[in-house]
Design a protein around this motif. Sequence first.
Motif, short mmCIF file in Angstrom:
data_model
loop_
_atom_site.label_atom_id
_atom_site.label_comp_id
_atom_site.label_asym_id
_atom_site.label_seq_id
_atom_site.Cartn_x
_atom_site.Cartn_y
_atom_site.Cartn_z
N SER A 20 0.85 -1.20 0.00
CA SER A 20 0.00 0.00 0.00
C SER A 20 0.88 1.24 0.00
O SER A 20 2.07 1.17 0.35
N GLY A 21 0.27 2.37 -0.35
CA GLY A 21 1.00 3.63 -0.30
C GLY A 21 1.38 3.97 1.13
O GLY A 21 2.50 4.43 1.40
N ALA A 22 0.47 3.72 2.07
CA ALA A 22 0.77 4.00 3.47
C ALA A 22 1.97 3.15 3.91
O ALA A 22 2.86 3.63 4.62
N TYR B 260 -0.96 13.39 3.83
CA TYR B 260 -2.02 12.37 3.83
C TYR B 260 -2.25 11.91 5.27
O TYR B 260 -1.31 11.77 6.05
N GLU C 196 5.07 16.57 0.64
CA GLU C 196 3.95 16.09 -0.19
C GLU C 196 3.57 17.27 -1.05
O GLU C 196 3.01 18.25 -0.55
N THR D 288 -3.24 16.60 -1.44
CA THR D 288 -4.40 16.21 -2.25
C THR D 288 -5.72 16.80 -1.74
O THR D 288 -6.79 16.34 -2.10
N ASP E 220 5.95 12.45 -1.28
CA ASP E 220 4.77 11.76 -1.81
C ASP E 220 4.45 12.46 -3.13
O ASP E 220 4.01 13.61 -3.16
N SER F 57 2.35 11.36 -5.46
CA SER F 57 1.19 10.69 -6.06
C SER F 57 0.34 11.61 -6.90
O SER F 57 -0.21 11.20 -7.92
N MET G 121 7.82 8.42 -3.17
CA MET G 121 6.82 7.37 -2.97
C MET G 121 5.55 7.70 -3.74
O MET G 121 5.28 8.86 -4.08
N THR H 117 1.24 6.35 -3.88
CA THR H 117 0.19 5.39 -3.70
C THR H 117 -0.15 4.93 -5.12
O THR H 117 -0.78 5.65 -5.90
N THR I 104 -2.09 2.85 -5.86
CA THR I 104 -3.54 2.62 -5.87
C THR I 104 -4.24 3.64 -6.78
O THR I 104 -5.31 3.37 -7.30
N LYS I 105 -3.62 4.80 -6.93
CA LYS I 105 -4.27 5.88 -7.66
C LYS I 105 -3.95 5.77 -9.16
O LYS I 105 -4.31 4.80 -9.77
N VAL J 88 -4.70 -2.08 -4.42
CA VAL J 88 -4.06 -1.19 -3.45
C VAL J 88 -2.57 -1.51 -3.47
O VAL J 88 -2.18 -2.69 -3.34
N CYS J 89 -1.73 -0.51 -3.66
CA CYS J 89 -0.29 -0.77 -3.66
C CYS J 89 0.49 0.51 -3.43
O CYS J 89 -0.04 1.61 -3.54
N TRP K 172 -8.97 8.41 -5.41
CA TRP K 172 -8.93 9.17 -6.67
C TRP K 172 -7.95 8.46 -7.58
O TRP K 172 -7.34 7.47 -7.19
#
Length: 411
Positions: A106-108, A132, A175, A179, A204, A206, A224, A226, A228-229, A238-239, A359
């Motif tokens: 996951s991104g986290a 985030y 970041e 977002t 971040d 993303s 990094m 996420t 997932t987006k 999710v990654c 998103w």
Amino acid sequence: MVGANKRFPFQPNLSFTIYHLPLRKVHLSEILTHLGEDRENYFNAVSPPIIQSSNFAFSSLEEFRKDVTDELANHIYTRGNNPTVEILRKKLAALEGAEDALVVASGAGATAMAMLANVKAGDHVICVKNPYSWTKNLLMNFLPRFGVSHTFVDGTEIANIEAAIQPNTTFLYLESPNTMTFELQDLAACAKLAKQHGIVTMIDNSNCTPLYQRPIEHGIDIVMHTGTKYLNGHSDVVCGVICASHEMIRKIFQTEIMTLGNIIGPHDAWLIIRGLRTLELRVKRSFESARKIAQWLESHPKVEQVLFPFLPSFPQFELAQKQMTGCGGLITIFLKTDSMEKVEAFFNRLERFTFAVSWGGHESLLVPMAAFYGIEGRENPPYPFTLVRLYIGLEDPDWLMEDLAQALEVV
Ligand SMILES: Cc1ncc(COP(=O)(O)O)c(C=O)c1O
């Protein structure tokens, strides 16, 4: 002893050479369509195989002895390295212009693994003020248990970051843009400052994706995502992704990844490889539609304010143009009303946006700040209830604007 290769007449050679070329020398189309894919090793299939195997056999003691010491470079066990995941790692590293990449669950997890690998008890981390939410949680509730302190700063001014540096500061987390309200940091200035103080930098990235911002080119150490987006882009995986130098990747791998086992499976990696085929088309469509909608919303009488990094009215528009070539499809608006009822009526009329977090997928979404108001046992959020975060997906922007227009009538 019978090893895997001896059982089959076809002997796939899945030991890819790890090669990472500086981004500028590899065309984006090459990365998304071919890089990392040694097709002759799997029947010339244009789509790579999903190597759904937890472990890999050796044909001799000698081979075992040679490979077993390096779990990152060789195929020994899928917690360490899997050939399908490895194809994805190569593509992601090349996209960010990094030497290597790791793909995790996951991104986290990506944020946590990379940060944990670079701090120890007694260290201090500087982090931008509104990262985030689970990054915030990592710093506020997790790392203090291990003796790591932090300071959140408004990163829009480099002087604030400089002022927060303590003798024990070892890590700077950025970041840019975030977002929700899209604050930016000057990446080159942050990297320069951090280097002067021996501080590791991480971002971040993303929101922009590597298509629109490549922090490593500005001197940032770790990037990094996420995944997932946008990187996956279809709202079905999710990654998380970590891109950095060989040395840094090995450091994170050797301790955090292998110990905590925060990995992605081969099937999910394959889905992301498939998602990457259309990354350029998707991100461009989302950005351009969002810019069109943001411009239109800005002139709408029922909208108080629009935040979008590529609107000239955005407070850091100049910096956005300097270090980014575009951004994601996120827009934040503030409705022109004091009435919760009117805000609710607006949401109830919308038909073409889906209420959902996240998103970066195909579908347009919205997060209503009003949903976080009046929750028992929780403080109201630091943003007004008139805030709406829109994510513009791949639909026709005119079709989405029609929907927003009819819903705004009730405000
Ligand atoms: C900006 C940002 N960073 C990190 C994350 C965490 O990623 P994941 O959900 O893949 O763990 C998210 C998730 O929404 C995000 O929006």
